[in-house]
Write a protein that holds these residues in place. Structure first.
Motif, PDB file in Angstrom:
ATOM      1  N   GLN A  34      -3.777  -1.070  -2.125  1.00 25.39           N
ATOM      2  CA  GLN A  34      -4.991  -1.901  -1.370  1.00 25.39           C
ATOM      3  C   GLN A  34      -4.563  -3.213  -0.630  1.00 25.39           C
ATOM      4  O   GLN A  34      -5.309  -3.405   0.456  1.00 25.39           O
ATOM      5  CB  GLN A  34      -6.149  -2.215  -2.417  1.00 25.39           C
ATOM      6  N   THR A  35      -3.810  -3.918  -1.525  1.00 27.59           N
ATOM      7  CA  THR A  35      -3.343  -5.280  -0.778  1.00 27.59           C
ATOM      8  C   THR A  35      -2.817  -5.015   0.519  1.00 27.59           C
ATOM      9  O   THR A  35      -3.043  -5.785   1.523  1.00 27.59           O
ATOM     10  CB  THR A  35      -2.507  -5.979  -1.680  1.00 27.59           C
ATOM     11  N   LEU A  36      -1.813  -4.126   0.688  1.00 30.21           N
ATOM     12  CA  LEU A  36      -1.228  -3.763   1.822  1.00 30.21           C
ATOM     13  C   LEU A  36      -1.911  -3.291   2.880  1.00 30.21           C
ATOM     14  O   LEU A  36      -2.062  -3.692   4.038  1.00 30.21           O
ATOM     15  CB  LEU A  36       0.081  -2.848   1.768  1.00 30.21           C
ATOM     16  N   GLN A  37      -2.661  -2.531   2.450  1.00 27.89           N
ATOM     17  CA  GLN A  37      -3.882  -1.865   3.440  1.00 27.89           C
ATOM     18  C   GLN A  37      -4.877  -2.882   4.028  1.00 27.89           C
ATOM     19  O   GLN A  37      -4.995  -2.992   5.335  1.00 27.89           O
ATOM     20  CB  GLN A  37      -4.686  -1.018   2.488  1.00 27.89           C
ATOM     21  N   PHE A  90      -1.574   7.407   7.397  1.00 28.97           N
ATOM     22  CA  PHE A  90      -1.344   7.603   5.941  1.00 28.97           C
ATOM     23  C   PHE A  90      -2.236   7.342   4.918  1.00 28.97           C
ATOM     24  O   PHE A  90      -2.071   7.625   3.797  1.00 28.97           O
ATOM     25  CB  PHE A  90      -0.013   6.995   5.748  1.00 28.97           C
ATOM     26  N   GLY A  91      -3.236   6.763   5.254  1.00 29.34           N
ATOM     27  CA  GLY A  91      -4.586   6.433   4.362  1.00 29.34           C
ATOM     28  C   GLY A  91      -4.307   5.826   3.172  1.00 29.34           C
ATOM     29  O   GLY A  91      -3.395   5.206   3.073  1.00 29.34           O
ATOM     30  N   SER A  92      -5.128   5.701   2.404  1.00 31.52           N
ATOM     31  CA  SER A  92      -5.212   4.908   1.268  1.00 31.52           C
ATOM     32  C   SER A  92      -4.465   5.342  -0.047  1.00 31.52           C
ATOM     33  O   SER A  92      -4.329   4.605  -0.964  1.00 31.52           O
ATOM     34  CB  SER A  92      -6.754   4.699   0.691  1.00 31.52           C
ATOM     35  N   LYS A  93      -4.099   6.681   0.010  1.00 26.75           N
ATOM     36  CA  LYS A  93      -3.412   7.115  -1.176  1.00 26.75           C
ATOM     37  C   LYS A  93      -2.090   6.739  -1.281  1.00 26.75           C
ATOM     38  O   LYS A  93      -1.304   6.701  -2.448  1.00 26.75           O
ATOM     39  CB  LYS A  93      -3.586   8.860  -1.262  1.00 26.75           C
ATOM     40  N   ASP A  94      -1.568   6.373  -0.013  1.00 26.67           N
ATOM     41  CA  ASP A  94       0.003   6.143  -0.170  1.00 26.67           C
ATOM     42  C   ASP A  94       0.548   4.622   0.174  1.00 26.67           C
ATOM     43  O   ASP A  94       1.526   4.319  -0.013  1.00 26.67           O
ATOM     44  CB  ASP A  94       0.816   6.963   1.135  1.00 26.67           C
ATOM     45  N   LEU A  95      -0.544   3.735   0.085  1.00 23.58           N
ATOM     46  CA  LEU A  95      -0.391   2.325   0.132  1.00 23.58           C
ATOM     47  C   LEU A  95      -1.286   1.447  -0.731  1.00 23.58           C
ATOM     48  O   LEU A  95      -2.439   1.915  -0.917  1.00 23.58           O
ATOM     49  CB  LEU A  95      -0.435   1.976   1.641  1.00 23.58           C
TER      50      LEU A  95
END
Length: 310
Positions: free
Chosen positions: A268-271, A261-266
């Protein structure tokens, strides 16, 4: 030949950009976490090594499992702690490849060690009279070597192929190096075809390990269902393995979510949390599970604590 060699000598890690205001708090929490991981894993390893009563295949494999946890976390935490106190988050090209190699082989190693443990429990419960002849010293050494060499060699081939790619960007949107992210930086996507094929082969081998573990425990559960003695043995020695497997699967599922799902949907902290929790939860929880659930290890820990208290 030089066209196939990356000219990038340094990577810039941007995963920590949003944590500047809390980096000292994060540093102490991370240091506490790493020290806890070192403490629980080294404690289990030392107890198994020092106590001759624990020099049995099952406990040696548990010791091997804890060593893999130390191996994986050592490839991440020292560099991460340094970056938390540093104004610039960079890593050398070779250092990035080494970190990706350690992280990838650690993850694959968790699964290979669990598959070896599943085989050990199958022999112990389903073929108890043959256990010591089947799980001989030579067989045990072979299984331990297999659990280390298979993931290390698979990941090593991956990293060799990655090192041949020409990269067009030195920026990694994480705070640690992962092979698939490095591959995405390739200038010519067509050149990554072999990398992808090898990666899929590695995934298939890991899936075979996972399938073997599931089928082994299904067969064990079926075998133990009608026997009180075998059921007790299953609950005592197999439940920690199943717990470790569940922890591993949840960790990998979260990592796959980031990949898909990559960086666009989550955020940064959760990533960030999803990308490192497999380096936090399994290495910390696994030795605790084995230490409290396996009677011999638990009793030995209680003896040591009692002597210190006196």
């Amino acid at each position: 030949m030089m066209d196939n060699v990356s000219q990038i000598t340094m990577f810039f890690l941007s995963g920590l950009n949003e944590t500047n205001n809390h980096r000292f708090t994060l540093f102490f929490l991370t240091l506490l976490c790493y020290c806890s991981i070192l403490l629980v894993n080294i404690s289990v390893i030392v107890i198994i090594i020092m106590d001759k009563n624990l020099h049995e295949p099952m406990y040696i494999l548990v010791c091997n499992f804890c060593m893999n946890g130390l191996y994986g976390t050592t490839g991440f935490y020292p560099k991460f702690l340094w970056d938390l106190l540093s104004p610039v988050h960079v890593i050398s090209y070779s250092g990035c490849l080494v970190q990706a190699q350690v992280g990838g082989s650690f993850v694959a190693g968790e699964l290979s060690v669990l598959s070896v443990m599943a085989y050990d429990r199958y022999v112990a419960i389903c073929r108890p009279l043959e256990y010591h002849s089947v799980m001989s010293k030579q067989r045990l050494i072979m299984l331990v070597c297999y659990s280390w060499m298979t993931p290390f060699c698979m990941m090593g081939i991956n990293m060799f192929l990655t090192s041949r790619l020409k990269l067009c960007s030195p920026y990694i949107a994480r705070f640690h190096c992962v092979n698939w992210i490095i591959v995405k930086l390739a200038c010519f996507p067509a050149e990554t075809a072999v990398n992808n094929i090898v990666a899929y082969i590695m995934i298939i081998i890991c899936l075979f390990h996972g399938l073997f573990i599931v089928l082994s425990y299904m067969y064990l559960f079926k075998t133990c269902a009608n026997s009180i003695v075998k059921r007790a043995k299953f609950m005592q020695s197999c439940v920690p393995h199943l717990t470790a497997l569940l922890i591993f699967l949840v960790s990998i599922l979260l990592e796959i979510m980031i990949m898909r799902f990559g960086s666009k949907d989550l955020p940064q902290t959760l990533q960030n949390f999803f990308s490192i929790e497999f380096l936090v939860i399994p290495p910390l929880m696994n030795p605790l599970v084995y230490g409290f659930k396996l009677t011999k290890i638990r009793n030995r820990i209680m003896v040591v604590l009692t002597l210190k208290h006196k």
